[in-house]
Write a protein that holds these residues in place. Structure first.
Motif, PDB file in Angstrom:
ATOM      1  N   GLY A 169      32.871 -23.908  46.001  1.00 30.25           N
ATOM      2  CA  GLY A 169      31.974 -23.940  44.858  1.00 30.25           C
ATOM      3  C   GLY A 169      30.935 -22.841  44.950  1.00 30.25           C
ATOM      4  N   PRO A 170      30.075 -22.698  43.933  1.00 28.49           N
ATOM      5  CA  PRO A 170      29.079 -21.630  43.934  1.00 28.49           C
ATOM      6  C   PRO A 170      28.107 -21.744  45.113  1.00 28.49           C
ATOM      7  N   LEU A 171      27.817 -20.591  45.745  1.00 28.48           N
ATOM      8  CA  LEU A 171      26.868 -20.512  46.850  1.00 28.48           C
ATOM      9  C   LEU A 171      25.739 -19.555  46.461  1.00 28.48           C
ATOM     10  N   PRO A 172      24.584 -19.605  47.157  1.00 35.40           N
ATOM     11  CA  PRO A 172      23.462 -18.735  46.777  1.00 35.40           C
ATOM     12  C   PRO A 172      23.838 -17.254  46.796  1.00 35.40           C
ATOM     13  N   GLY A 173      23.487 -16.559  45.725  1.00 34.19           N
ATOM     14  CA  GLY A 173      23.738 -15.133  45.621  1.00 34.19           C
ATOM     15  C   GLY A 173      22.460 -14.335  45.796  1.00 34.19           C
ATOM     16  N   ASN A 174      22.535 -13.038  45.498  1.00 30.86           N
ATOM     17  CA  ASN A 174      21.357 -12.189  45.679  1.00 30.86           C
ATOM     18  C   ASN A 174      20.203 -12.628  44.795  1.00 30.86           C
ATOM     19  N   GLY A 175      20.511 -13.175  43.618  1.00 32.44           N
ATOM     20  CA  GLY A 175      19.439 -13.635  42.741  1.00 32.44           C
ATOM     21  C   GLY A 175      18.594 -14.720  43.367  1.00 32.44           C
ATOM     22  N   ALA A 176      19.220 -15.566  44.193  1.00 31.99           N
ATOM     23  CA  ALA A 176      18.465 -16.610  44.877  1.00 31.99           C
ATOM     24  C   ALA A 176      17.492 -15.992  45.877  1.00 31.99           C
ATOM     25  N   LEU A 177      17.916 -14.896  46.544  1.00 27.29           N
ATOM     26  CA  LEU A 177      17.034 -14.216  47.491  1.00 27.29           C
ATOM     27  C   LEU A 177      15.964 -13.400  46.774  1.00 27.29           C
ATOM     28  N   VAL A 178      16.328 -12.810  45.633  1.00 27.57           N
ATOM     29  CA  VAL A 178      15.323 -12.123  44.820  1.00 27.57           C
ATOM     30  C   VAL A 178      14.257 -13.111  44.365  1.00 27.57           C
ATOM     31  N   ALA A 179      14.670 -14.351  44.087  1.00 29.08           N
ATOM     32  CA  ALA A 179      13.712 -15.370  43.642  1.00 29.08           C
ATOM     33  C   ALA A 179      12.685 -15.685  44.725  1.00 29.08           C
ATOM     34  N   VAL A 180      13.066 -15.538  45.997  1.00 28.23           N
ATOM     35  CA  VAL A 180      12.106 -15.762  47.082  1.00 28.23           C
ATOM     36  C   VAL A 180      10.990 -14.734  46.993  1.00 28.23           C
ATOM     37  N   LEU A 181      11.356 -13.458  46.846  1.00 27.53           N
ATOM     38  CA  LEU A 181      10.331 -12.423  46.718  1.00 27.53           C
ATOM     39  C   LEU A 181       9.551 -12.573  45.426  1.00 27.53           C
ATOM     40  N   ARG A 182      10.236 -12.938  44.356  1.00 28.09           N
ATOM     41  CA  ARG A 182       9.545 -13.135  43.078  1.00 28.09           C
ATOM     42  C   ARG A 182       8.468 -14.206  43.218  1.00 28.09           C
ATOM     43  N   THR A 183       8.788 -15.266  43.917  1.00 26.20           N
ATOM     44  CA  THR A 183       7.814 -16.341  44.135  1.00 26.20           C
ATOM     45  C   THR A 183       6.665 -15.870  45.012  1.00 26.20           C
ATOM     46  N   ALA A 184       6.993 -15.140  46.081  1.00 21.46           N
ATOM     47  CA  ALA A 184       5.960 -14.684  47.005  1.00 21.46           C
ATOM     48  C   ALA A 184       5.047 -13.634  46.382  1.00 21.46           C
ATOM     49  N   LEU A 185       5.636 -12.775  45.528  1.00 23.87           N
ATOM     50  CA  LEU A 185       4.868 -11.668  44.953  1.00 23.87           C
ATOM     51  C   LEU A 185       4.273 -11.988  43.588  1.00 23.87           C
ATOM     52  N   GLY A 186       4.814 -12.997  42.923  1.00 19.89           N
ATOM     53  CA  GLY A 186       4.323 -13.348  41.595  1.00 19.89           C
ATOM     54  C   GLY A 186       4.717 -12.347  40.527  1.00 19.89           C
ATOM     55  N   ARG A 187       5.837 -11.647  40.743  1.00 20.64           N
ATOM     56  CA  ARG A 187       6.298 -10.698  39.727  1.00 20.64           C
ATOM     57  C   ARG A 187       7.787 -10.439  39.896  1.00 20.64           C
ATOM     58  N   ASP A 188       8.371  -9.750  38.910  1.00 22.41           N
ATOM     59  CA  ASP A 188       9.785  -9.420  38.927  1.00 22.41           C
ATOM     60  C   ASP A 188      10.022  -8.073  39.603  1.00 22.41           C
ATOM     61  N   PRO A 189      11.277  -7.783  39.981  1.00 21.26           N
ATOM     62  CA  PRO A 189      11.586  -6.446  40.498  1.00 21.26           C
ATOM     63  C   PRO A 189      11.252  -5.371  39.466  1.00 21.26           C
ATOM     64  N   ASP A 190      10.979  -4.168  39.947  1.00 22.01           N
ATOM     65  CA  ASP A 190      10.718  -3.056  39.029  1.00 22.01           C
ATOM     66  C   ASP A 190      11.978  -2.667  38.273  1.00 22.01           C
TER      67      ASP A 190
END
Length: 339
Positions: A169-190
């Motif tokens: 079944g579906p497993l965590p992808g890069n978006g899940a890891l990007v979400a960690v930084l998004r949460t920590a930084l309070g913003r989206d990737p450039d």
């Protein structure tokens, strides 16, 4: 086939661009019929390309993987988000500039190949952070990236796929890891490089100037939306992530041109359908009844899907679907919908 135009879907296109995971293979095994479908395209002299958000392999590695599965592929036919991210940074940064890499060794290799310097720590003064999927990415990598971005480094994500398909079944992808930084930084990737951004598909389409390109994918949120952004027709195959309930609930920017169960739809008119279909496609009809959609009639499940898409996409919220006959119940079951 329920679509207008050529008898075979593939006859309307000079090039077919495939997603990989969920379309050609699942993890390390080819999906049934994929090897034969690609071989048939090659035998007919049609251009073939592969566009993948997976940044854990270089183009040459992907080509070797495909060839090892029986799908002959050249590195120049493979477009990866890792290579695209590296090319973007090459154009933005001076030669030799340090880039903090969060991801697999393949992403580091792509950064080095364009003349930039891969680094691991924020103390190395990176001008940019590039983040791609890597199975060994851990907290320390994400912490270093957080510090570097907060210090002013440009943040590039190869993709934001929430999940990866797997045999379990579906497993965590890069978006899940990007979400960690998004949460920590309070913003989206450039910048997000991969699908649904149109760059990979647009690059492929330019290779067949004057010819039409068809994108084949298994995800509405990356492959199909990316094709729409690039102005290309798309075929959704139901061998990967997106399923029929997700398709019925899709917004206008995530609706494919065609749907098939698998790659047989490229060649078999009975195995593909244009969506949405007319209200009475293939002997089916859908009516609003007691707060839901009722499917009646008889015919192929794919024709039923075309009619259901027409009804569901004309509403703001998808009501429950139920069967109005035994044939309809069988069609809904075949589509993975409760009757």
């Amino acid at each position: 086939m329920s679509a207008d135009g050529p008898e075979r879907l593939v006859d309307g296109y000079a090039q077919v661009v495939f997603d990989l995971d969920g379309v050609i293979y699942l993890i390390d095994r080819p999906i049934p019929g994929a090897v034969e479908a690609v071989g048939r395209l090659h035998a007919e002299g049609r251009a073939v390309a592969y566009a993948t958000n997976n940044a854990s392999r270089r183009s040459s590695q992907v080509a070797d993987l495909l060839t090892g599965m029986g799908v002959p592929a050249r590195p120049d036919e493979v477009l990866t988000s890792a290579a695209a991210a590296a090319e973007l940074l090459r154009d933005r940064l001076p030669a030799g500039a340090p880039v903090l890499v969060v991801g697999a060794e393949a992403l580091r290799a792509e950064i080095a190949a364009v003349g930039l310097t891969p680094v691991d720590r924020a103390d190395d003064g990176p001008r940019a952070v590039v983040q791609g999927y890597g199975p060994q990415v851990g907290w320390t990598d994400l912490a270093e990236a957080t510090v570097a971005v907060r210090a002013g480094a440009t943040w590039i994500a190869t993709n934001t796929d929430r999940t990866l398909p797997s045999g379990r079944g579906p497993l965590p992808g890069n978006g899940a890891l990007v979400a960690v930084l998004r949460t920590a930084l309070g913003r989206d990737p450039d910048v997000v490089v991969g699908k649904p951004e149109p760059a990979l598909f647009a690059t492929a389409a330019r290779r067949v100037e004057g010819g039409r390109t068809l994108v084949v994918g298994d995800r509405l949120d990356t492959d199909i939306e990316g094709a729409r952004r690039a102005g290309l027709d798309s075929l959704l195959v139901l061998t990967g992530v997106s399923d029929v309930p997700e398709l019925l609930a899709a917004g206008p920017d995530r609706r494919p041109t065609f749907v098939a169960r698998d790659l047989a739809g490229l060649f078999d008119p009975a195995a593909v359908v244009r969506v949405p279909g007319p209200p009475d496609a293939g002997g089916w009809s859908v009516t609003a009844h007691d707060g839901g959609l009722e499917l009646t009639g008889s015919g192929s499940p794919l024709d039923a899907l075309a009619v259901l898409c027409a009804a569901a996409w004309s509403t703001t919220a998808v009501p429950p679907v139920r069967a109005g006959s035994p044939d309809a119940a069988r069609a809904l079951a075949a589509l993975g919908l409760p009757a």
